[in-house]
Design an enzyme around this catalytic site. Structure first.
Site, PDB file in Angstrom:
ATOM      1  N   CYS A  26      -2.909   0.007   7.619  1.00 45.49           N
ATOM      2  CA  CYS A  26      -1.971   0.708   7.330  1.00 45.49           C
ATOM      3  C   CYS A  26      -1.662   1.935   8.955  1.00 45.49           C
ATOM      4  CB  CYS A  26      -2.309   1.800   6.010  1.00 45.49           C
ATOM      5  SG  CYS A  26      -1.903   0.971   4.360  1.00 45.49           S
TER       6      CYS A  26
ATOM      7  N   CYS B 177      -6.538   2.257   5.498  1.00 39.61           N
ATOM      8  CA  CYS B 177      -6.863   0.543   6.401  1.00 39.61           C
ATOM      9  C   CYS B 177      -6.674   0.538   7.568  1.00 39.61           C
ATOM     10  CB  CYS B 177      -6.926  -0.033   5.161  1.00 39.61           C
ATOM     11  SG  CYS B 177      -4.800  -1.207   5.074  1.00 39.61           S
TER      12      CYS B 177
ATOM     13  N   HIS C 271       0.799  -1.248  -0.187  1.00 40.04           N
ATOM     14  CA  HIS C 271      -0.108   0.074   0.355  1.00 40.04           C
ATOM     15  C   HIS C 271       1.063   0.800  -0.449  1.00 40.04           C
ATOM     16  CE1 HIS C 271      -3.750  -1.661   1.433  1.00 40.04           C
ATOM     17  NE2 HIS C 271      -3.590  -3.491   0.760  1.00 40.04           N
TER      18      HIS C 271
ATOM     19  N   GLU D 204       0.838   4.100   1.551  1.00 37.27           N
ATOM     20  CA  GLU D 204       1.194   4.430   3.166  1.00 37.27           C
ATOM     21  C   GLU D 204       2.508   3.374   3.522  1.00 37.27           C
ATOM     22  OE1 GLU D 204      -3.647   4.452   3.075  1.00 37.27           O
ATOM     23  OE2 GLU D 204      -1.439   3.288   1.956  1.00 37.27           O
TER      24      GLU D 204
END
Length: 165
Positions: A85, A82, A52, A54
């Site tokens: 993260c 999410c 991801h 992040e």
């Protein structure tokens, strides 16, 4: 620079990710006005569920600053992060999170869960949502609309490392 300026940079990263077939999410980490790290989603490209934007940005910042403790940094991300993260952000002691679009299906910074500000955890993150919300939401909506139109929703986009053929 203003929050909107950093979010524009995250949006540019998200657009690039979308053009590469990734869910269009971009993240920028800033310390004292300087961009320390920036990344876009790379799950499909790397065949890694943890790639991801992040997490990639957190890893880059930690390497650049030679510390896992990112207390003095602010992350700008186009979509509310999410659980995975935000958990990483709490563990990295991130100082502030600024996001664009909320995520009613997986958001962990206030929409579904509020892990970022959970008093039971050893660190809480200052959160601001809705920065360039319209632009961030429209980018994601058009990406998924195009996937549905093209019949690509639910299909495996990569055949690398496929077992059995």
């Amino acid at each position: 620079m203003r929050d909107e300026d950093y979010m524009e940079i995250a949006l540019a990263l998200a657009r690039e990710a979308g053009q590469a077939g990734e869910v269009p999410v971009g993240a920028v980490l800033v310390k004292n006005g300087d961009i320390i790290a920036k990344a876009a989603n790379a799950k499909e490209t790397t065949i890694d569920a943890t790639a991801h934007a992040e997490l990639l940005a957190l890893q880059m910042a930690a390497q650049k600053l030679q510390t896992w403790n990112l207390r003095d940094l602010t992350m700008y991300v186009t979509l509310e992060p999410c659980v995975m993260c935000v958990g990483a952000m709490v563990n990295a002691r991130l100082g502030k999170l600024v996001y664009g679009a909320g995520d009613a299906k997986a958001g962990a910074a206030g929409s579904i869960f509020d892990i970022a500000r959970c008093p039971a955890l050893n660190h809480q993150i200052q959160v601001e949502g809705g920065v360039l919300k319209k632009e961030c939401s429209e980018l994601l909506s058009s990406f998924f609309m195009n996937l549905r139109r093209d019949g690509r929703v639910g299909r495996r986009r990569s055949t690398r490392n496929r077992v059995g053929g």
